[in-house]
Structure formats: structure tokens, C-alpha cells
Write a protein that holds these residues in place. Structure first.
Motif, PDB file in Angstrom:
ATOM      1  N   ASP A   1       5.967  -9.878  -2.974  1.00  0.00           N
ATOM      2  CA  ASP A   1       5.795 -11.053  -3.660  1.00  0.00           C
ATOM      3  C   ASP A   1       5.329 -11.169  -5.003  1.00  0.00           C
ATOM      4  OD1 ASP A   1       3.844 -13.318  -3.305  1.00  0.00           O
ATOM      5  OD2 ASP A   1       3.300 -13.514  -1.735  1.00  0.00           O
ATOM      6  N   MET A   2       6.033 -12.026  -5.541  1.00  0.00           N
ATOM      7  CA  MET A   2       5.671 -11.767  -6.924  1.00  0.00           C
ATOM      8  C   MET A   2       5.603 -13.830  -7.290  1.00  0.00           C
ATOM      9  SD  MET A   2       5.250 -10.308  -9.673  1.00  0.00           S
ATOM     10  CE  MET A   2       5.796  -8.786  -9.505  1.00  0.00           C
ATOM     11  N   THR A   3       4.297 -14.307  -8.227  1.00  0.00           N
ATOM     12  CA  THR A   3       4.100 -15.476  -8.881  1.00  0.00           C
ATOM     13  C   THR A   3       4.353 -15.061 -10.337  1.00  0.00           C
ATOM     14  OG1 THR A   3       3.020 -15.571  -6.810  1.00  0.00           O
ATOM     15  CG2 THR A   3       2.679 -17.031  -9.080  1.00  0.00           C
TER      16      THR A   3
ATOM     17  N   MET B   1      10.356 -11.822  -1.055  1.00  0.00           N
ATOM     18  CA  MET B   1      12.185 -10.643  -1.181  1.00  0.00           C
ATOM     19  C   MET B   1      11.565 -10.389   0.373  1.00  0.00           C
ATOM     20  SD  MET B   1      14.068  -9.572  -2.313  1.00  0.00           S
ATOM     21  CE  MET B   1      15.307  -8.394  -2.090  1.00  0.00           C
ATOM     22  N   LEU B   2      11.790 -10.731   1.273  1.00  0.00           N
ATOM     23  CA  LEU B   2      12.142  -9.841   2.517  1.00  0.00           C
ATOM     24  C   LEU B   2      13.434  -9.183   2.961  1.00  0.00           C
ATOM     25  CD1 LEU B   2      10.060 -12.616   3.314  1.00  0.00           C
ATOM     26  CD2 LEU B   2       9.928 -11.761   5.010  1.00  0.00           C
TER      27      LEU B   2
ATOM     28  N   ALA C   1      -1.334   0.962  -0.836  1.00  0.00           N
ATOM     29  CA  ALA C   1      -1.618  -0.276  -0.345  1.00  0.00           C
ATOM     30  C   ALA C   1      -0.904  -1.349   1.025  1.00  0.00           C
ATOM     31  CB  ALA C   1      -2.196  -1.141  -1.258  1.00  0.00           C
ATOM     32  N   PRO C   2      -1.203  -1.770   1.840  1.00  0.00           N
ATOM     33  CA  PRO C   2      -0.238  -2.238   2.677  1.00  0.00           C
ATOM     34  C   PRO C   2      -0.039  -3.841   2.014  1.00  0.00           C
ATOM     35  CG  PRO C   2      -2.142  -1.726   3.655  1.00  0.00           C
ATOM     36  CD  PRO C   2      -2.828  -1.017   2.641  1.00  0.00           C
ATOM     37  N   VAL C   3       1.876  -4.170   2.042  1.00  0.00           N
ATOM     38  CA  VAL C   3       2.125  -5.243   1.987  1.00  0.00           C
ATOM     39  C   VAL C   3       2.465  -5.738   3.038  1.00  0.00           C
ATOM     40  CG1 VAL C   3       4.075  -6.038   0.734  1.00  0.00           C
ATOM     41  CG2 VAL C   3       2.512  -3.855  -0.245  1.00  0.00           C
ATOM     42  N   SER C   4       2.137  -7.414   2.934  1.00  0.00           N
ATOM     43  CA  SER C   4       2.413  -8.551   4.085  1.00  0.00           C
ATOM     44  C   SER C   4       2.770  -9.093   3.943  1.00  0.00           C
ATOM     45  CB  SER C   4       1.600  -8.530   4.831  1.00  0.00           C
ATOM     46  OG  SER C   4       1.355  -9.328   5.944  1.00  0.00           O
ATOM     47  N   VAL C   5       4.087  -9.537   3.707  1.00  0.00           N
ATOM     48  CA  VAL C   5       4.861 -10.739   3.054  1.00  0.00           C
ATOM     49  C   VAL C   5       6.139 -11.495   4.667  1.00  0.00           C
ATOM     50  CG1 VAL C   5       6.895 -11.751   1.191  1.00  0.00           C
ATOM     51  CG2 VAL C   5       5.799  -9.424   0.834  1.00  0.00           C
TER      52      VAL C   5
END
Length: 258
Positions: free
Chosen positions: A92-94, A107-108, A233-237
Motif C-alpha cells: 500500500d503506497m501513497t 498491490m494484492l 510489522a504486520p501488513v494488511s491491505v
């Protein structure tokens, strides 16, 4: 939809995604080894970079392929932040690009979702793209198979590097080595073959800062600094709702592809 204007931001996007964000770059040789002190193939084998410095920096970059990480990008023209998890291939990028608007990229796996705000004529919904159709050098193919963290790309791009202090490095990158088919890289010509950089590694051997002097590509770009933190660290998208999603037009896919 104003895809023509969106396409004109290509050089800036390439500078951010392909040059500034080592952790979100794409490479053209996913099978080449990284961080082994000079075992890369092709033009990279001719590198003048000292083996020890190259190996140390390569090993530090390789860790970007192993753990989730938070990234932050600062520069005179583009500023952004986001998270990436190579194991699950999610991100997840901004990117905030001033008058050109704000780009948010999800991105998934092979699904890429792009939303642009602040640019007249762009849809309010998320635009969906298949990353496999963007090509190896596609600007939004953020985590290619075999090198999701971009470590191999960075190592292969290094033409010279020296260790300036414990945990600190400086050198030169040649992006034509790893992105020869990228349209924006091609447009930069020889400028893309000698891009200065500095890097910092933490006490655990992880890459924590990568600064690229992109003003050699265009004076307005200045220095792009990417920092890496919060390893593991956990990443949730979350996938955008179907009602808030539309397929990206072919014109946009072609402009963002290789």
C-alpha cells in the motif's frame, strides 16, 4: 478520462518507483543472484565496485525481500509513504506529487489498484490493472516474481560503490542495466547510466536509507531519500469494494506498462 495527462507524469513516477523506491522497483533478471560480491551476470559482471562493499550492500538490500517493511520517500517533487510485505506480495503506497495530484497504489498479488485524486478528469473509483500485463518494466508492477523487494535490481544497477564509514556507502547506479526496456529510462539516455547514491545500513545489516541524486536526471527532481523501518510489522491491505472499482482503460495500461 484524462489519461494523457496521467501519462505525462511517467518520468516522475519512474523516478519514484524505479529509482527512488528500491523496495518497490522491478528488475529484468529475476534469476540472477544478489549480494554475492559480484556473481551477477551480463553487464553487471563488469562492475568496478569493490567486492566487499558490493556484497555488504547487496546483503543489506536482500533483506527487503525477506521481511515486511515500512517505507518513506522524500524529495522536492514527490513525497510518499507505504508498507510492503514480500511474503504475501501485498503493498500500500501513497505518492503525493504536488500539482499532479496524489497517487495511491494497492498491490494484492498480481492485482494492482490505482486511485488518483487532485487531477482533473480522473475517475473517483479505483482503477484495476493486472500486473502481469504491465510487463517486467511496468511502472506499477511493484513486486515482480523472484525479486519482490527489488534487492536484485539494486545490486545489478550498482556500477561503483565504496564504504565511507561503518554502515555507510556511496556509489553510482546505471538503471539501463536492469530496466533497458523501460520507456522513461530510455528517454533519459546516458543520464540514467551515472546516478549517484548513498546508503545506510543498521546494526542488524538491514538497508535503512537509500538516497539517490536524481537531479542528474532532471534538475527539478533533486535528491530522493527512501527510508525503511518497522521491519516485520504486520501488513494488511484490503481489496477495494467492487462497487468502487473499474477496469483501467487500455490507454492507461499501455502508458504505465513497459
Amino acid at each position: 478520462m484524462n489519461t494523457r495527462r496521467l501519462a505525462t507524469t511517467g518520468v516522475a513516477l519512474v523516478a519514484a518507483l524505479a529509482l527512488g523506491l528500491t523496495g518497490c522497483g522491478t528488475g529484468t533478471d529475476a534469476d540472477a543472484p544478489a549480494g554475492d560480491g559480484g556473481a551477477t551476470t551480463g553487464a553487471a559482471a563488469a562492475s568496478s565496485a569493490p567486492a566487499d562493499a558490493r556484497a555488504e550492500l547487496g546483503a543489506a538490500a536482500q533483506k527487503l525481500n525477506q521481511q515486511s517493511v515500512k517505507m518513506k520517500l522524500t524529495s522536492p517533487v514527490i513525497n510518499g509513504s507505504g508498507v510492503m510485505d514480500p511474503a504475501t506480495k501485498t503493498g500500500d503506497m501513497t505518492l503525493k506529487m504536488g500539482a499532479e495530484g496524489t497517487f495511491r497504489i494497492l498491490m494484492l498479488g498480481n492485482d494492482v489498484y490505482l486511485k488518483v485524486t487532485g487531477m482533473q478528469g480522473m475517475p473517483k473509483k479505483w482503477m484495476h490493472m493486472d500486473a502481469t500485463k504491465l510487463g517486467k518494466s511496468g511502472q506499477l508492477n511493484l513486486m515482480p516474481d523472484g525479486d519482490p523487494g527489488g534487492a536484485k535490481q539494486m545490486v545489478q544497477s550498482v556500477v561503483d560503490v565504496e564504504k565511507t564509514a561503518p554502515g555507510s556507502y556511496s556509489g553510482v547506479l546505471d538503471y539501463t542495466r536492469t530496466k533497458p526496456d523501460d520507456k522513461a529510462i530510455q528517454a533519459l539516455g546516458d543520464k540514467a547510466k551515472a546516478v549517484p547514491f548513498t546508503a545506510r545500513v543498521d546494526d542488524q545489516g538491514r538497508l535503512v536509507e537509500f538516497a539517490i541524486d536524481t537531479q542528474v536526471l532532471h534538475e527539478s527532481l533533486g535528491t530522493m531519500i527512501t527510508t525503511y523501518s518497522d521491519f516485520g510489522a504486520p501488513v494488511s491491505v484490503k481489496k477495494p469494494a467492487a462497487s468502487d472499482t473499474q477496469e483501467a482503460p487500455q490507454e492507461l495500461i499501455e502508458s504505465m506498462g513497459s
